[in-house]
Structures are given as structure tokens and as C-alpha cells.
Design a protein around this motif. Structure first.
Motif, PDB file in Angstrom:
ATOM      1  N   GLN A 147       0.907  -1.176   0.086  1.00 45.91           N
ATOM      2  CA  GLN A 147      -0.053  -0.091  -0.079  1.00 45.91           C
ATOM      3  C   GLN A 147       0.950   1.226  -0.073  1.00 45.91           C
ATOM      4  N   CYS A 176      -3.136   0.221  -3.635  1.00 43.22           N
ATOM      5  CA  CYS A 176      -2.965  -1.246  -3.334  1.00 43.22           C
ATOM      6  C   CYS A 176      -2.599  -1.919  -4.605  1.00 43.22           C
ATOM      7  N   TRP A 217     -10.766  -3.658   0.987  1.00 41.44           N
ATOM      8  CA  TRP A 217     -10.459  -2.409   1.664  1.00 41.44           C
ATOM      9  C   TRP A 217     -11.106  -2.713   3.144  1.00 41.44           C
ATOM     10  N   PRO A 269     -13.870   2.984  -4.649  1.00 43.72           N
ATOM     11  CA  PRO A 269     -12.861   1.997  -4.975  1.00 43.72           C
ATOM     12  C   PRO A 269     -12.594   2.064  -6.620  1.00 43.72           C
ATOM     13  N   SER A 323     -10.619  -0.620  -9.586  1.00 48.55           N
ATOM     14  CA  SER A 323      -9.774  -1.808  -9.847  1.00 48.55           C
ATOM     15  C   SER A 323      -9.569  -1.706 -11.094  1.00 48.55           C
ATOM     16  N   CYS A 378      -5.418  -2.672   2.810  1.00 46.32           N
ATOM     17  CA  CYS A 378      -5.782  -3.361   1.952  1.00 46.32           C
ATOM     18  C   CYS A 378      -5.708  -4.777   2.257  1.00 46.32           C
ATOM     19  N   SER A 420      -5.902  -9.247   0.528  1.00 48.33           N
ATOM     20  CA  SER A 420      -6.235  -9.890  -0.819  1.00 48.33           C
ATOM     21  C   SER A 420      -6.395 -11.202  -0.102  1.00 48.33           C
TER      22      SER A 420
END
Lengths: 110, 112
Positions: free
Chosen positions: B6, B23, B34, B66, B68, B91, B93
Motif C-alpha cells: 500500500q 494497493c 479495503w 474504489p 480496480s 488493503c 487480498s
């Protein structure tokens, strides 16, 4: 949504002591995770434990899904164990996205 | 090699400004998130994306958006910052499923 409650909220130990952290959840879950946030803020995944017992060094975790709780055991605590321990359970049935409890803040003194 | 990175790590800004937090993950995970952590350490999910598609949008002011561009990146843009936005933003995943849930190191946002 699911409620996740952790106890105790705060814990102070002397180095070398053992401790048990508890996580209760309000509904049946298909996964349960434990995380450690160190004093510098980094969040680390400790265990994925939907049921049964797992061990990783001095840490172990047990989840009794039928009774809706999980326990995290820390043996022979060290100062590096300090931080906040979170458990997390899925937001709703079938979801894998975790809802976090409010954490147990652990301080281990030398 | 940092798995979830990040930037920036710290962000101090004035009320009313617009700011972004970036991120990136190099784990090949399909889902990114998030989270907002308040001063009492409570972690609350804000958004979740799966393969660039929004799958969770919690009750978050629409000043938060957000974005992406691909499945390895999930950026957070905040308009018209308010004092109450001060927090640490994480952040994270994961692959499909609960395994390998990996967090970034957090961005401490302070609005003055």
C-alpha cells in the motif's frame, strides 16, 4: 449478520506465562480465522480453523463449531507476542469474507 | 518481495481535500478488500472486489470510491475528506475462499 465476541479485551502477562483467548460467534460458521496485529500495525494470518485443533509452534487454536466458540492458546509467551489478536468469522452463511471481533490486546512484559 | 503493498504509509491532509491510496498484490489472488480500522482497533470492511468486479459495498459514504484497473490493483479514492475519516486503512487480498488472507501494512490517514 454474525456477531463475533472476544474475551478478555485486555491481557497482561509476564514472559513465560501461558494464556487462552476466546472467541464466541453467534451463528454456525464454515470457517474461522485468527489474526495477530503487532505493535507496528501489521496484520498476520495465524490460523484458518473451521473446526478441530491446529498448532504452530507455541500457538495453537481449537474451534468447537457446534458450540460456536474458538480458543487461541499461547504457551511460554514472549514479548514478541504482544499486540492485538483478532478472530474473524464469515459475514453470513456461505460467505468467506470475515467479520472481525474487537480483539484481545495482549502485553507481554519481560 | 512484498505480497500486498500500500502507498502511502502515512497521509496527512486538510479537510476538504481529495486523496488516493493505492494497493497492489503480487500473489495472484482473485479478491481484494479495503478495511477501515478506527482508533479502538475495530476492523470494518468497506469494499471487496473479485476479479475487478465490486462484490461488497458496505454502508460507506459515497465520497469513498474504489477503483480496480485489474485484479492485482485496488485503489481507494476519497473526496472531500472529513475529520472522521482519520483512521488506518488496510488493503487485503485472498484467493477464492478463506485461505491466505493477506493484509497490506496499512495507510494511516490523518485529516486536520
Amino acid at each position: 449478520g454474525i456477531q463475533v465476541e472476544q474475551s478478555p479485551p485486555d491481557l497482561i502477562l509476564q514472559e513465560g506465562a501461558n494464556s487462552t483467548l476466546r472467541c464466541n460467534f453467534s451463528d454456525s460458521v464454515n470457517n474461522l480465522q485468527w489474526f495477530h496485529q503487532n505493535p507496528w500495525g501489521q496484520l498476520i494470518n495465524l490460523f484458518y480453523i473451521p473446526s478441530g485443533t491446529k498448532q504452530n509452534g507455541r500457538l495453537s487454536a481449537t474451534t468447537v463449531a457446534t458450540e460456536r466458540y474458538s480458543l487461541l492458546y499461547i504457551s511460554s509467551s514472549q514479548t514478541t507476542d504482544s499486540g492485538v489478536y483478532f478472530c474473524a468469522a464469515p459475514r453470513s452463511g456461505g460467505s468467506y469474507i470475515p467479520t472481525f471481533g474487537r480483539g484481545t490486546s495482549l502485553i507481554v512484559h519481560p | 518481495d512484498t505480497a500486498v503493498s500500500q502507498t502511502p504509509k502515512y497521509l496527512v491532509t486538510q479537510m476538504g481535500n481529495d486523496k488516493s491510496i493505492k494497493c497492489e498484490q503480487n500473489l495472484g489472488h482473485d479478491t481484494m478488500y479495503w478495511y477501515k480500522q478506527d482508533s479502538k482497533k475495530f476492523l470494518k470492511i468497506m469494499f471487496s472486489y473479485n476479479n475487478k468486479e465490486l462484490i461488497i459495498n458496505e454502508t460507506v459514504p459515497n465520497r469513498f470510491s474504489p477503483k480496480s484497473p485489474d485484479k492485482a490493483h485496488l485503489n481507494l479514492h476519497i473526496n472531500s475528506l472529513e475529520l472522521g475519516d482519520s483512521a488506518v486503512y488496510f488493503c487485503a487480498s485472498s484467493p477464492v475462499g478463506p485461505y491466505g488472507y493477506t493484509f497490506g501494512s496499512g495507510t494511516r490517514l490523518t485529516v486536520v
